[in-house]
Motif scaffolding. Structure first.
Motif, mmCIF file in Angstrom:
data_model
loop_
_atom_site.group_PDB
_atom_site.id
_atom_site.type_symbol
_atom_site.label_atom_id
_atom_site.label_comp_id
_atom_site.label_asym_id
_atom_site.label_seq_id
_atom_site.Cartn_x
_atom_site.Cartn_y
_atom_site.Cartn_z
ATOM 1 N N ASP A 40 82.126 -23.932 8.044
ATOM 2 C CA ASP A 40 80.791 -23.801 7.474
ATOM 3 C C ASP A 40 80.920 -23.131 6.099
ATOM 4 O O ASP A 40 80.634 -21.943 5.930
ATOM 5 N N LEU A 41 81.385 -23.896 5.120
ATOM 6 C CA LEU A 41 81.709 -23.333 3.803
ATOM 7 C C LEU A 41 80.569 -22.577 3.124
ATOM 8 O O LEU A 41 80.832 -21.593 2.431
ATOM 9 N N PRO A 42 79.289 -22.956 3.302
ATOM 10 C CA PRO A 42 78.237 -22.145 2.684
ATOM 11 C C PRO A 42 78.227 -20.692 3.177
ATOM 12 O O PRO A 42 77.726 -19.814 2.478
ATOM 13 N N ARG A 43 78.820 -20.425 4.335
ATOM 14 C CA ARG A 43 78.894 -19.055 4.854
ATOM 15 C C ARG A 43 80.094 -18.286 4.299
ATOM 16 O O ARG A 43 80.275 -17.122 4.628
ATOM 17 N N SER A 44 80.895 -18.900 3.456
ATOM 18 C CA SER A 44 82.112 -18.266 2.942
ATOM 19 C C SER A 44 81.881 -16.898 2.319
ATOM 20 O O SER A 44 82.769 -16.053 2.306
ATOM 21 N N PRO A 49 86.906 -13.015 -0.538
ATOM 22 C CA PRO A 49 86.911 -12.013 -1.605
ATOM 23 C C PRO A 49 86.282 -12.510 -2.916
ATOM 24 O O PRO A 49 85.905 -11.698 -3.744
ATOM 25 N N GLU A 50 86.152 -13.832 -3.108
ATOM 26 C CA GLU A 50 85.593 -14.345 -4.362
ATOM 27 C C GLU A 50 84.401 -15.273 -4.188
ATOM 28 O O GLU A 50 83.499 -15.267 -5.016
ATOM 29 N N CYS A 51 84.384 -16.086 -3.155
ATOM 30 C CA CYS A 51 83.283 -17.033 -2.984
ATOM 31 C C CYS A 51 82.035 -16.279 -2.520
ATOM 32 O O CYS A 51 82.081 -15.529 -1.550
ATOM 33 N N VAL A 52 80.934 -16.481 -3.231
ATOM 34 C CA VAL A 52 79.688 -15.803 -2.868
ATOM 35 C C VAL A 52 78.656 -16.786 -2.315
ATOM 36 O O VAL A 52 77.494 -16.447 -2.153
ATOM 37 N N GLY A 53 79.099 -17.995 -2.006
ATOM 38 C CA GLY A 53 78.219 -18.993 -1.411
ATOM 39 C C GLY A 53 78.424 -20.351 -2.045
ATOM 40 O O GLY A 53 79.400 -20.597 -2.739
ATOM 41 N N GLY A 54 77.478 -21.211 -1.787
ATOM 42 C CA GLY A 54 77.559 -22.556 -2.328
ATOM 43 C C GLY A 54 76.788 -23.526 -1.468
ATOM 44 O O GLY A 54 76.092 -23.137 -0.525
ATOM 45 N N VAL A 67 81.811 -33.057 -0.235
ATOM 46 C CA VAL A 67 82.110 -32.236 -1.403
ATOM 47 C C VAL A 67 81.231 -30.985 -1.374
ATOM 48 O O VAL A 67 80.012 -31.068 -1.161
ATOM 49 N N PHE A 68 81.881 -29.849 -1.610
ATOM 50 C CA PHE A 68 81.227 -28.544 -1.602
ATOM 51 C C PHE A 68 81.289 -27.945 -2.999
ATOM 52 O O PHE A 68 82.345 -27.942 -3.639
ATOM 53 N N ARG A 69 80.166 -27.442 -3.486
ATOM 54 C CA ARG A 69 80.132 -26.733 -4.769
ATOM 55 C C ARG A 69 80.022 -25.251 -4.451
ATOM 56 O O ARG A 69 79.010 -24.784 -3.931
ATOM 57 N N GLY A 70 81.097 -24.526 -4.758
ATOM 58 C CA GLY A 70 81.150 -23.107 -4.453
ATOM 59 C C GLY A 70 80.780 -22.256 -5.650
ATOM 60 O O GLY A 70 81.113 -22.590 -6.784
ATOM 61 N N GLU A 71 80.073 -21.171 -5.377
ATOM 62 C CA GLU A 71 79.780 -20.175 -6.398
ATOM 63 C C GLU A 71 80.707 -18.998 -6.159
ATOM 64 O O GLU A 71 80.826 -18.511 -5.025
ATOM 65 N N ASN A 72 81.377 -18.556 -7.206
ATOM 66 C CA ASN A 72 82.393 -17.519 -7.090
ATOM 67 C C ASN A 72 82.109 -16.380 -8.057
ATOM 68 O O ASN A 72 81.450 -16.565 -9.073
ATOM 69 N N LEU A 73 82.664 -15.221 -7.737
ATOM 70 C CA LEU A 73 82.513 -14.049 -8.592
ATOM 71 C C LEU A 73 83.853 -13.331 -8.646
ATOM 72 O O LEU A 73 84.416 -12.978 -7.606
ATOM 73 N N PHE A 90 81.993 -21.654 -10.995
ATOM 74 C CA PHE A 90 81.760 -22.644 -9.945
ATOM 75 C C PHE A 90 82.968 -23.546 -9.766
ATOM 76 O O PHE A 90 83.710 -23.798 -10.715
ATOM 77 N N THR A 91 83.152 -24.007 -8.546
ATOM 78 C CA THR A 91 84.226 -24.943 -8.221
ATOM 79 C C THR A 91 83.647 -26.076 -7.387
ATOM 80 O O THR A 91 82.585 -25.927 -6.776
ATOM 81 N N GLU A 92 84.361 -27.176 -7.364
ATOM 82 C CA GLU A 92 84.058 -28.248 -6.423
ATOM 83 C C GLU A 92 85.306 -28.499 -5.608
ATOM 84 O O GLU A 92 86.425 -28.491 -6.140
ATOM 85 N N SER A 93 85.097 -28.699 -4.308
ATOM 86 C CA SER A 93 86.218 -29.009 -3.432
ATOM 87 C C SER A 93 85.807 -30.132 -2.489
ATOM 88 O O SER A 93 84.630 -30.312 -2.180
ATOM 89 N N GLU A 94 86.815 -30.878 -2.046
ATOM 90 C CA GLU A 94 86.597 -32.026 -1.167
ATOM 91 C C GLU A 94 87.306 -31.782 0.159
ATOM 92 O O GLU A 94 88.492 -31.437 0.184
#
Length: 192
Positions: A40-44, A49-54, A67-73, A90-94
């Motif tokens: 459940d990547l949106p719960r990351s 330590p870096e992903c704050v959601g997505g 495809v997931f678009r992650g927001e990172n800090l 931001f990142t995109e992953s498949e």
């Protein structure tokens, strides 16, 4: 590559793979429940330590090809001397592997949306009293981001960066696993 629970090992090479990092921990929870959590990547944001959601931006969430678009800090002091992205990015992953109860993995995409040889993965093995969760990262060849960071570096600076970045990755994985463990075990004990 083996390591003690809660620690990580890494290798940095001049040839592929550039990074190979793994850590594992025992979790007192059912493998299917642990899989449901880590896939459940949106719960990351709850464990990374870096992903704050997505959010999922295409495909059926959590399935191969999605495809997931992650927001990172990233904090300013992370390998502070190197020109890495800081603050929000931001990142995109498949998703490249989705085997419920067993394994979940995703590859980072470049700015053109092409999968790179940069793969994050969770593997789950049944074990007495729950399961063993292994978190892995493998970067075969330098990604678009790594090439950009090291473009103006000489050989010594590049080696230093790769060593420090590998150490950062090796430190992050056990933190992630400890947080996943805490969430999964809290969910399990909350039902009894």
């Amino acid at each position: 590559m083996t390591n003690a629970p809660g620690s990580a090992t890494f290798e940095v090479g001049e040839r592929a793979p550039l990074f190979l990092v793994a850590a594992h921990t025992h979790i007192a929870a059912d493998p299917a429940e642990v899989y449901a959590l880590v896939s459940d990547l949106p719960r990351s944001a709850q464990w990374s330590p870096e992903c704050v959601g997505g959010t999922w931006i295409s495909g059926e969430p959590g399935t191969v090809g999605a495809v997931f678009r992650g927001e990172n800090l990233r904090a300013p002091d992370v390998v502070g001397w190197a020109p890495v992205v800081r603050g929000t990015w931001f990142t995109e992953s498949e998703v490249i592997a989705a085997d419920p109860g067993h394994g979940f993995g995703w590859a980072m995409r470049d700015s053109a949306g092409v999968r790179q040889d940069s793969v994050w993965r969770y593997d789950i093995e049944p074990a007495t009293g729950g399961c063993v969760l292994t978190h892995r990262f493998r970067m075969g060849h330098a990604t678009e981001g790594i090439r950009g960071i090291t473009a103006a570096m000489d050989e010594a600076q590049t080696r230093r960066f790769l060593a420090e970045w590998g150490a950062k990755l090796a430190a992050d994985l056990p933190v992630t696993l400890e947080r996943v463990k805490r969430i999964a075990e809290r969910s399990t004990t909350g039902r009894h």
